[in-house]
Design an enzyme around this catalytic site. Structure first.
Site, PDB file in Angstrom:
ATOM      1  N   LEU A 122       0.807  -1.227   0.000  1.00 19.52           N
ATOM      2  CA  LEU A 122       0.000   0.000   0.000  1.00 19.52           C
ATOM      3  C   LEU A 122       0.837   1.273   0.000  1.00 19.52           C
ATOM      4  O   LEU A 122       0.820   2.051  -0.945  1.00 19.52           O
ATOM      5  CB  LEU A 122      -0.951   0.000   1.208  1.00 19.52           C
ATOM      6  CG  LEU A 122      -1.886  -1.208   1.358  1.00 19.52           C
ATOM      7  CD1 LEU A 122      -2.756  -1.050   2.604  1.00 19.52           C
ATOM      8  CD2 LEU A 122      -2.740  -1.386   0.122  1.00 19.52           C
ATOM      9  N   THR A 123       1.593   1.502   1.077  1.00 21.12           N
ATOM     10  CA  THR A 123       2.332   2.754   1.256  1.00 21.12           C
ATOM     11  C   THR A 123       3.372   2.951   0.164  1.00 21.12           C
ATOM     12  O   THR A 123       4.001   2.000  -0.295  1.00 21.12           O
ATOM     13  CB  THR A 123       3.018   2.756   2.628  1.00 21.12           C
ATOM     14  OG1 THR A 123       2.013   2.607   3.638  1.00 21.12           O
ATOM     15  CG2 THR A 123       3.781   4.047   2.878  1.00 21.12           C
ATOM     16  N   THR A 155       5.876  -4.262   5.624  1.00 20.23           N
ATOM     17  CA  THR A 155       6.095  -5.294   6.622  1.00 20.23           C
ATOM     18  C   THR A 155       6.163  -6.660   5.944  1.00 20.23           C
ATOM     19  O   THR A 155       5.315  -6.991   5.126  1.00 20.23           O
ATOM     20  CB  THR A 155       4.944  -5.284   7.648  1.00 20.23           C
ATOM     21  OG1 THR A 155       4.914  -4.022   8.301  1.00 20.23           O
ATOM     22  CG2 THR A 155       5.120  -6.371   8.692  1.00 20.23           C
ATOM     23  N   GLN A 330       9.884   3.953  33.271  1.00 24.79           N
ATOM     24  CA  GLN A 330      10.109   4.834  34.421  1.00 24.79           C
ATOM     25  C   GLN A 330      10.082   4.050  35.731  1.00 24.79           C
ATOM     26  O   GLN A 330      10.925   4.260  36.620  1.00 24.79           O
ATOM     27  CB  GLN A 330       9.035   5.928  34.444  1.00 24.79           C
ATOM     28  CG  GLN A 330       9.247   6.998  35.501  1.00 24.79           C
ATOM     29  CD  GLN A 330      10.396   7.937  35.157  1.00 24.79           C
ATOM     30  OE1 GLN A 330      10.793   8.030  34.003  1.00 24.79           O
ATOM     31  NE2 GLN A 330      10.921   8.634  36.155  1.00 24.79           N
ATOM     32  N   GLY A 333      13.172   2.321  36.727  1.00 21.22           N
ATOM     33  CA  GLY A 333      14.333   3.154  37.030  1.00 21.22           C
ATOM     34  C   GLY A 333      15.412   2.986  35.982  1.00 21.22           C
ATOM     35  O   GLY A 333      15.136   2.828  34.787  1.00 21.22           O
ATOM     36  N   GLY A 334      16.666   3.016  36.414  1.00 26.52           N
ATOM     37  CA  GLY A 334      17.784   2.891  35.471  1.00 26.52           C
ATOM     38  C   GLY A 334      17.771   1.578  34.711  1.00 26.52           C
ATOM     39  O   GLY A 334      18.219   1.509  33.557  1.00 26.52           O
ATOM     40  N   GLU A 357      -1.256   1.967  10.099  1.00 26.76           N
ATOM     41  CA  GLU A 357      -2.708   1.751  10.006  1.00 26.76           C
ATOM     42  C   GLU A 357      -3.480   3.066  10.038  1.00 26.76           C
ATOM     43  O   GLU A 357      -4.600   3.122  10.539  1.00 26.76           O
ATOM     44  CB  GLU A 357      -3.184   0.840  11.152  1.00 26.76           C
ATOM     45  CG  GLU A 357      -2.716  -0.591  11.036  1.00 26.76           C
ATOM     46  CD  GLU A 357      -3.285  -1.325   9.837  1.00 26.76           C
ATOM     47  OE1 GLU A 357      -4.496  -1.195   9.562  1.00 26.76           O
ATOM     48  OE2 GLU A 357      -2.507  -2.015   9.156  1.00 26.76           O
ATOM     49  N   THR A 359      -2.204   7.160  10.736  1.00 23.31           N
ATOM     50  CA  THR A 359      -1.674   7.816  11.929  1.00 23.31           C
ATOM     51  C   THR A 359      -2.808   8.220  12.869  1.00 23.31           C
ATOM     52  O   THR A 359      -3.955   8.390  12.450  1.00 23.31           O
ATOM     53  CB  THR A 359      -0.879   9.084  11.564  1.00 23.31           C
ATOM     54  OG1 THR A 359      -1.791  10.061  11.018  1.00 23.31           O
ATOM     55  CG2 THR A 359       0.216   8.789  10.546  1.00 23.31           C
TER      56      THR A 359
END
Length: 375
Positions: A122-123, A155, A330, A333-334, A357, A359
């Protein structure tokens, strides 16, 4: 909605078991090595997942849209790339809906048996949201059709055997064509280097004087836009479930980590700020799931309202995927910033769900158009 969930409870459990045992252990390596999910795709045949939506007389499972969304969600919960690789076989349902019996007998068993995979075409380089601006051309020849053009961000590009190609057949009309990777004039661009979905190959599909027999035309050569609209409505729900699965997987990971991680002498799950974040994540996941279930019910019932609710589901589920995976990082953490933890991959995978699909900005315009027309 509750009756749908109850009806498919055992099916959901079997797909979740498959995902945990066959898909999850391979997910990190798939992302790291950027290879397609060959082993998981083969293993999925035992549950009939590649053939899930196809009619039983063609070797499929006859699963309705809710079944497809359940399968997509459960696999994407542990590996979004694998979910794409397995569900991509469902694209050729367009052949069942619009093709001849000969086309169905030739192509569908290849999908249900796992002998072949497929992809949209498609795209294009100059755009994706404005599908009617597609410049790929299909010109009639003495023996059939000749296609010229380039399809972008495909894809399964290069991995799939069959491509459902949208091409202009006249100034304002389009057709859908069944293109095989071994057809003369078909080539592929280099694999794209992507932020996420790295276990799902993406490339250009290039058509240079690709000659096809008349038997490769799907239905009426001037009704391709109508056909693709119907196919994309179903695909939008499937990809909403895909995004929902990513969000649900990130929530699962956050719950496990915050229950095990200790700071200041107690599990961080005891901290009020953490619990507030987790509550918001759960709200987003459950709200998206509820809207998606409703959209599936409408589609199964043949209600025209399904179009509006599919767009709402796509926006809600993909926005939830981005928000929930961000919060999951988040909460880690690290450690959430390290490839050692799945939430890092999930956050990268989530972003594209807001882009493909249609935007989410385009979806919001479509939603507004539909609700204004109801006045």
């Amino acid at each position: 909605m509750a009756h749908l969930e109850a009806e498919y409870r055992d099916f959901r459990a079997s797909v979740r078991r498959f995902a945990n045992e066959e898909v999850a252990p391979r997910a990190a390596a798939l992302d790291r090595e950027q290879n397609p999910p060959v082993e998981a795709h083969a293993a999925s045949l035992r549950l009939g997942l590649p053939g899930l939506p196809y009619p039983e007389h063609l070797g499929g499972g006859g699963g309705d849209m809710f079944a497809q969304c359940v399968a997509m969600e459960e696999i994407a919960r542990v590996c979004a790339s694998t979910a794409l690789g397995i569900s991509s076989s469902w694209i050729m349902m367009a052949v069942v809906n619009f093709g001849t019996e000969d086309q169905q007998r030739e192509i569908v068993p290849q999908m249900t048996s796992g002998a072949a995979r497929c992809a949209w075409g498609l795209t294009e380089p100059k755009g994706g949201s404005d599908l009617m601006a597609a410049s790929t051309k299909a010109v009639r020849s003495a023996d059939g059709w000749v296609l010229n053009g380039t399809k972008r961000f495909i894809t399964n590009g290069g991995w799939a055997e069959w491509y459902l190609v949208f091409a202009r057949t006249s100034e304002k009309r389009f057709g859908l064509f069944l293109v095989h990777k071994n057809d003369a004039g078909v080539s592929f661009g280099a694999p794209e280097k992507k932020m996420g979905m790295r276990g799902s190959p993406t490339s250009d599909v290039i058509l240079e004087n690709c000659v096809l027999p008349e038997s490769r035309l799907l239905g009426d050569p001037e009704r391709g836009a109508e056909y693709i609209g119907a196919a994309l409505l179903k695909s939008r729900l499937q990809m909403s479930a895909h995004a929902l699965g990513i969000a649900a997987g990130a929530l699962d990971a956050a719950l496990r980590y915050t229950s095990e991680r200790e700071q200041f002498g107690q599990a961080i799950a005891k901290f009020q700020m953490v619990r507030g974040m987790v509550a918001d994540m759960a709200i987003k996941v459950e709200a998206g799931r509820s809207v998606l279930r409703h959209a599936c019910e409408l589609l199964i019932a043949g209600d025209p309202e399904a179009k509006l609710h599919a767009s709402i589901a796509k926006v809600m589920c993909s926005d939830a995927a981005m928000a929930v995976t961000t919060d999951a990082v988040q909460l880690h953490g690290g450690y959430g910033y390290l490839e050692d933890y799945a939430v890092e991959r999930m956050m990268r995978d989530a972003k594209v769900t807001q882009i493909w699909e249609g935007t989410n900005q385009i979806q919001r315009l479509m939603i507004a158009k539909e609700v204004y027309e109801q006045i």
